[in-house]
Write an enzyme that holds these catalytic residues in place. Structure first.
Site, PDB file in Angstrom:
ATOM      1  N   TRP A 101      -5.236  13.207  -3.990  1.00 33.74           N
ATOM      2  CA  TRP A 101      -6.380  12.279  -3.927  1.00 33.74           C
ATOM      3  C   TRP A 101      -7.505  12.856  -3.084  1.00 33.74           C
ATOM      4  O   TRP A 101      -8.677  12.712  -3.408  1.00 33.74           O
ATOM      5  CB  TRP A 101      -5.945  10.913  -3.416  1.00 33.74           C
ATOM      6  N   ASP A 171     -10.074   7.313   3.021  1.00 35.83           N
ATOM      7  CA  ASP A 171      -9.421   6.616   1.913  1.00 35.83           C
ATOM      8  C   ASP A 171      -8.098   6.092   2.465  1.00 35.83           C
ATOM      9  O   ASP A 171      -7.219   6.872   2.818  1.00 35.83           O
ATOM     10  CB  ASP A 171      -9.186   7.623   0.774  1.00 35.83           C
ATOM     11  N   LYS A 195      -2.327  -0.931  -4.092  1.00 37.41           N
ATOM     12  CA  LYS A 195      -1.169  -0.364  -3.426  1.00 37.41           C
ATOM     13  C   LYS A 195      -0.560  -1.370  -2.453  1.00 37.41           C
ATOM     14  O   LYS A 195       0.632  -1.567  -2.441  1.00 37.41           O
ATOM     15  CB  LYS A 195      -1.549   0.916  -2.669  1.00 37.41           C
TER      16      LYS A 195
HETATM   17  C1  LIG Z   1      -3.924   5.377  -5.978  1.00 37.42           C
HETATM   18  C2  LIG Z   1      -4.825   6.117  -5.101  1.00 37.42           C
HETATM   19  C3  LIG Z   1      -6.124   6.482  -5.505  1.00 37.42           C
HETATM   20  C4  LIG Z   1      -6.659   6.220  -6.896  1.00 37.42           C
HETATM   21  O1  LIG Z   1      -6.894   4.876  -7.073  1.00 37.42           O
HETATM   22  P1  LIG Z   1      -7.591   4.327  -8.399  1.00 37.42           P
HETATM   23  O2  LIG Z   1      -7.860   2.913  -8.026  1.00 37.42           O
HETATM   24  O3  LIG Z   1      -6.602   4.476  -9.507  1.00 37.42           O
HETATM   25  O4  LIG Z   1      -8.830   5.101  -8.637  1.00 37.42           O
HETATM   26  C5  LIG Z   1      -6.930   7.122  -4.584  1.00 37.42           C
HETATM   27  N1  LIG Z   1      -6.508   7.402  -3.342  1.00 37.42           N
HETATM   28  C6  LIG Z   1      -5.265   7.069  -2.937  1.00 37.42           C
HETATM   29  C7  LIG Z   1      -4.837   7.404  -1.541  1.00 37.42           C
HETATM   30  C8  LIG Z   1      -4.385   6.424  -3.796  1.00 37.42           C
HETATM   31  O5  LIG Z   1      -3.155   6.108  -3.375  1.00 37.42           O
END
Ligand SMILES: *Cc1c(COP(=O)(O)O)cnc(C)c1O
Length: 360
Positions: A101, A171, A195
């Protein structure tokens, strides 16, 4: 069939209490004769829902007044572009690459300016967090970017990087609300909610106000300016109404559970049960350097792909779902987010012990 123990990395398990409450309110939300899915986002009823959700999040995270809370769409992945478009005034930013990511964010930023990789853990399949105490951060970098919890590889920053005074952008998709956080250390904290908070379709961005300006890269679409959403209190256009409503319920659930300190203690307890077993097992092994282990995502392997597959299959039959590791890593991964009960982890370990006895 009843509910399973769902170890999915995302979309992931939600508190059963929240789902039951939402079910009860499905046809008639608090006597207004319609579902939250059916109501105008400009209605008074909905305004209360989104305002309360924001306030509860502010309370839980202790968000300072000079930060805006935005409910956005496009997944965490759209933020990979929105961040450089809004923050790259000098067209330069430092990226720490600790997994897929972070790498995707780093690659996306290269479209808009100079993204500089200042550290990486790719040399050892992202199984650790690099030392970030004294990185070579360019003088004119607009920000330092991290992915705080690496969902796929199961690592987590235990101390934030020394950004040498630059704005930190994080993030936190897979560790959102898993423990207390000092918001004032960040310029931007953002994450997709699927998540650890709610249904897919909502991204929450918490941004220090001075970073929200009209001074964005030329060509930035209106919908991708933070200012557009900040000025309209996340109601510039139709927001993901129902998703935000469920997030609000999860915030209330966290409050009721005792807030982020209580969440942290619960998450530590769950993670310890699993890691302690992995450390003593002669069949299963954790893949992450112990000091950088995530409380949320726990990857492990037997070292034998066939045995891994057998385990995943038998676990599924026993009611433990989604234990297969990410397609790029293989093995197994147990995601044990806030809503996973302690009992779920205890039973998983019991099952792993039985599998070990039968297959050693
Ligand atoms: C799942 C995830 C993403 C991607 O998320 P989307 O909503 O599918 O774009 C980005 N960063 C992290 C840390 C993730 O776990």
């Amino acid at each position: 069939m009843g509910r399973v123990y769902n170890f999915s990395a995302g979309p992931a398990v939600l508190p059963e209490e929240v789902l039951k409450e939402a079910a009860k309110e499905m046809l008639d939300y608090k006597g207004c004769g319609m579902s939250v899915m059916e109501m105008s986002h400009r209605s008074k009823v909905y305004d209360t829902i989104i305002k309360e959700a924001e306030q509860d999040l502010r309370d839980i995270m202790n968000i300072p007044d000079n930060y805006k809370v935005l409910f956005l769409q496009g997944g965490a992945s759209l933020q990979f572009a929105m961040i450089p478009m809004n923050l790259m005034k000098n067209k330069k930013a430092a990226y720490i690459v600790t997994g897929q990511w972070a790498k995707k964010a780093y690659q996306e930023a290269q479209i808009y300016g100079e993204a500089i990789k200042v550290a990486s853990s790719e040399d050892k399949t992202f199984s650790y967090i690099p030392d970030c105490s004294d990185l070579d951060i360019p003088e004119d970098a607009d920000y330092v970017y991290i992915c705080e919890n690496n969902t796929i590889y199961g690592t987590k920053y235990k101390t934030l990087p020394n950004t040498k005074g630059k704005t930190l952008v994080a993030d936190v998709s897979s560790c959102f609300l898993s423990e207390p956080v000092d918001v004032s250390k960040y310029g931007v904290i953002y994450g997709g909610v699927q998540k650890n908070i709610g249904p897919a379709g909502v991204v929450i961005a918490i941004i220090r106000e001075d970073l929200i300006t009209e001074d964005v890269l030329p060509g930035t679409p209106t919908m991708m300016k933070y200012k557009t959403h900040a000025d309209a209190d996340s109601l510039y256009n139709t927001p993901p109404c129902y998703g935000i409503y469920i997030c609000g319920k999860v915030f209330q659930w966290i409050k009721k559970m005792g807030g982020l300190q209580a969440m942290k203690e619960l998450n530590e307890k769950k993670a310890k049960i699993l890691y302690d077993y992995l450390d003593e097992s002669s069949l299963f092994k954790g893949t992450v350097v112990p000091k950088d282990r995530s409380l949320m995502n726990v990857p492990f392997v037997t070292g034998d792909a066939e045995l891994d597959a057998k385990f995943v299959k038998e676990a599924k039959q026993a009611g433990f779902e989604n234990l297969k590791g990410h397609r790029t890593v293989g093995g197994m991964r147990a995601s044990i987010y806030n809503a996973m009960p302690v009992e779920g982890v205890e039973k998983l370990v019991e099952f792993m012990k039985k599998f070990e006895a039968e297959n050693c």
